[in-house]
Scaffold this active site. Structure first.
Site, PDB file in Angstrom:
ATOM      1  N   ILE A  19       6.121  -4.686   8.119  1.00 37.23           N
ATOM      2  CA  ILE A  19       5.928  -3.273   7.795  1.00 37.23           C
ATOM      3  C   ILE A  19       5.634  -2.473   9.062  1.00 37.23           C
ATOM      4  CG2 ILE A  19       4.518  -1.621   6.512  1.00 37.23           C
ATOM      5  CD1 ILE A  19       4.021  -3.867   4.453  1.00 37.23           C
TER       6      ILE A  19
ATOM      7  N   ALA B 172      -2.452  -0.604   3.707  1.00 35.27           N
ATOM      8  CA  ALA B 172      -2.647  -2.060   3.716  1.00 35.27           C
ATOM      9  C   ALA B 172      -3.669  -2.465   2.665  1.00 35.27           C
ATOM     10  CB  ALA B 172      -3.071  -2.518   5.115  1.00 35.27           C
ATOM     11  N   ARG B 173      -4.940  -2.495   3.028  1.00 29.37           N
ATOM     12  CA  ARG B 173      -6.021  -2.832   2.102  1.00 29.37           C
ATOM     13  C   ARG B 173      -7.212  -1.926   2.374  1.00 29.37           C
ATOM     14  NH1 ARG B 173      -2.595  -4.673  -0.381  1.00 29.37           N
ATOM     15  NH2 ARG B 173      -2.344  -6.749  -1.315  1.00 29.37           N
TER      16      ARG B 173
ATOM     17  N   ASP C  49      -2.874   4.693   0.423  1.00 27.19           N
ATOM     18  CA  ASP C  49      -2.387   4.217  -0.864  1.00 27.19           C
ATOM     19  C   ASP C  49      -3.352   3.178  -1.430  1.00 27.19           C
ATOM     20  OD1 ASP C  49      -0.402   4.140  -2.934  1.00 27.19           O
ATOM     21  OD2 ASP C  49       0.271   2.196  -2.170  1.00 27.19           O
TER      22      ASP C  49
ATOM     23  N   GLU D 256     -10.756   0.056  -6.498  1.00 28.07           N
ATOM     24  CA  GLU D 256      -9.645   0.617  -7.262  1.00 28.07           C
ATOM     25  C   GLU D 256      -9.769   0.234  -8.725  1.00 28.07           C
ATOM     26  OE1 GLU D 256      -5.980  -0.634  -5.454  1.00 28.07           O
ATOM     27  OE2 GLU D 256      -6.525   0.172  -3.488  1.00 28.07           O
TER      28      GLU D 256
ATOM     29  N   HIS E 220      -2.219   3.419  -5.228  1.00 29.22           N
ATOM     30  CA  HIS E 220      -1.643   2.101  -4.938  1.00 29.22           C
ATOM     31  C   HIS E 220      -0.252   1.975  -5.571  1.00 29.22           C
ATOM     32  CE1 HIS E 220      -3.148  -2.098  -3.593  1.00 29.22           C
ATOM     33  NE2 HIS E 220      -1.858  -1.949  -3.322  1.00 29.22           N
TER      34      HIS E 220
ATOM     35  N   GLY F 254       2.636   2.474  -3.627  1.00 29.44           N
ATOM     36  CA  GLY F 254       3.614   2.340  -2.554  1.00 29.44           C
ATOM     37  C   GLY F 254       4.724   1.353  -2.847  1.00 29.44           C
TER      38      GLY F 254
END
Length: 319
Positions: free
Chosen positions: A154, A228-229, A253, A258, A277, A279
Site C-alpha cells: 500500500i 492502517a490501524r 479510516d 470502532e 473503516h 476503505g
C-alpha cells in the site's frame, strides 16, 4: 466425509456461491454469541472464516480441536491470535495485497480533501454560501513532502500516486525497499514531512508509535493520514495536537475504538475527516477479498495448493 466451515461474519455474494457450490462442504453461520454457542454444540469444524470483527482467540480454538484453517477475508490479522494458532499447527490464511489499490485511493482521497479543504468547500455551495468563496482557505499537494510510514504494497502505491501529483516522497520502514524514494529515520520523517501517511501493521512495537513526543517533532500545521490501524496513534495526544493547531488536519479510516463512543471528540473535530473503516469495502475489493479467502480455504481443506503467500504463518508451522 463433509468438511464443516464456521462463518463468523457474512461474505460477499460471489464468495458464498463458491462455498455453496463446493461438494461435501457444510456451512454454519455464527454471527453473534448465541448462534456461536449453538454452533459449538457440534464443534467438529475444520475451518473458520471471518472478516475483521469475529474474534478467534485461544478459547475458541480450545473448543474446536480439529481446526485446520482460520481464514480472514482481508489483510490485517488483529482479530486472530496468530501465535496461538501456529502453536496448534493451524494455518492462518489472509488475502495479501488484495486491498492495496483501494486503500491507496482512499488514502489519497483523504489527503486531497484535507489539503484543499474540499469538505467545507462542498458544504459552502450546498448551503447556498457561494459568496463566501472569498474566505476559502486551501492548498495544493504539489511541491509538498509526503512521509510514508511503512513502504509495503500500500505504501508503494500511495507513494507513486503522490509522486505523480508532484510531491516529494520519503519513507521509514522496517527494511530498505527497492524504491527511488529516500529512506529516513522515523524522527527525520516527522520533522521533514508536510503530510504523513501511516501504512504499518499493528504490533507491540507500533502501538502508540505516534505519541505526544512524535507530534512535538512534526511541522506546524502538518497533516496526518491513517488508513492502517487506529491504535498506532495515541488518540489523546492526537486530540491535543489538533486542538493546539500543531496538527493541521487528520484523515482516517480507522480509530482505536470502532465504532467510536458517542462523545468521541475526533469525530466532530473541525479539522478531521474520518470514514467508518470502509476503505476496503468497494464492491471490487470486497468481492475479491472474500472470494480469494474462500478459494484458498477450500483448496487447503481438499489437500490442494492454495495461492502463494496466502498462509500467513507458513514459516511458523510444524513440518
Amino acid at each position: 466425509m463433509s468438511q464443516r466451515i464456521l462463518l463468523l461474519e457474512t461474505l460477499a455474494e460471489e464468495a458464498m456461491e463458491l462455498l455453496n457450490a463446493s461438494e461435501d462442504v457444510e456451512i454454519v453461520f455464527a454471527l453473534d454469541e448465541s448462534s456461536l454457542q449453538k454452533a459449538l454444540e457440534k464443534p467438529d469444524f475444520q475451518a473458520i472464516i471471518t472478516r475483521g470483527k469475529g474474534q478467534v482467540r485461544s478459547q475458541l480454538m480450545d473448543q474446536i480441536p480439529g481446526l485446520q484453517v482460520i481464514a480472514r477475508a482481508g489483510v490485517g490479522l488483529d482479530n486472530i491470535d496468530v501465535d496461538e494458532a501456529s502453536k496448534r499447527n493451524i494455518k492462518v490464511v489472509n488475502a495479501p495485497n488484495s486491498n492495496a489499490n483501494t486503500i491507496a485511493e482512499h488514502t489519497i482521497s483523504l489527503m486531497l480533501n484535507l489539503q484543499r479543504n474540499l469538505f467545507n468547500a462542498f458544504n459552502m455551495v450546498k448551503e447556498g454560501r457561494w459568496k463566501e468563496r472569498g474566505n476559502y482557505v486551501g492548498d495544493e499537494l504539489h511541491g509538498k513532502t509526503l512521509g510514508v510510514l511503512g513502504m509495503g504494497n500500500i505504501g508503494k502505491k500511495v507513494a507513486r500516486i503522490a509522486e505523480a501529483l508532484g510531491m516529494e516522497v520519503c519513507y521509514w520502514s522496517a527494511y530498505r525497499e527497492p524504491v527511488s524514494y529516500a529512506m529516513m529515520t522515523f524522527d527525520e520523517i516527522l520533522k521533514k514531512s508536510d503530510v504523513i501517511s501511516v501504512h504499518l501493521p499493528l504490533t507491540s512495537d507500533t502501538e502508540n508509535l505516534i505519541s505526544q513526543e512524535a507530534f512535538d517533532q512534526m511541522k506546524e500545521g502538518a497533516i496526518l493520514i491513517n488508513t492502517a490501524r487506529g491504535k498506532i496513534i495515541d488518540q489523546e495526544s492526537l486530540i491535543n495536537a489538533l486542538n493546539s493547531g500543531k496538527l493541521g488536519g487528520f484523515g482516517a479510516d480507522v480509530l482505536a475504538d470502532e465504532p467510536p463512543k458517542a462523545d468521541e471528540p475526533l469525530v466532530t473535530h473541525p479539522n478531521t475527516l474520518i470514514t467508518a473503516h470502509v476503505g476496503s469495502l468497494t464492491k471490487t475489493t470486497y468481492t475479491k477479498m472474500c472470494a480469494m479467502t474462500v478459494e484458498n480455504t477450500l483448496a487447503i481443506l481438499k489437500g490442494k495448493d492454495p495461492m502463494e503467500n496466502c498462509i500467513f504463518n507458513q514459516q511458523s508451522l510444524k513440518g
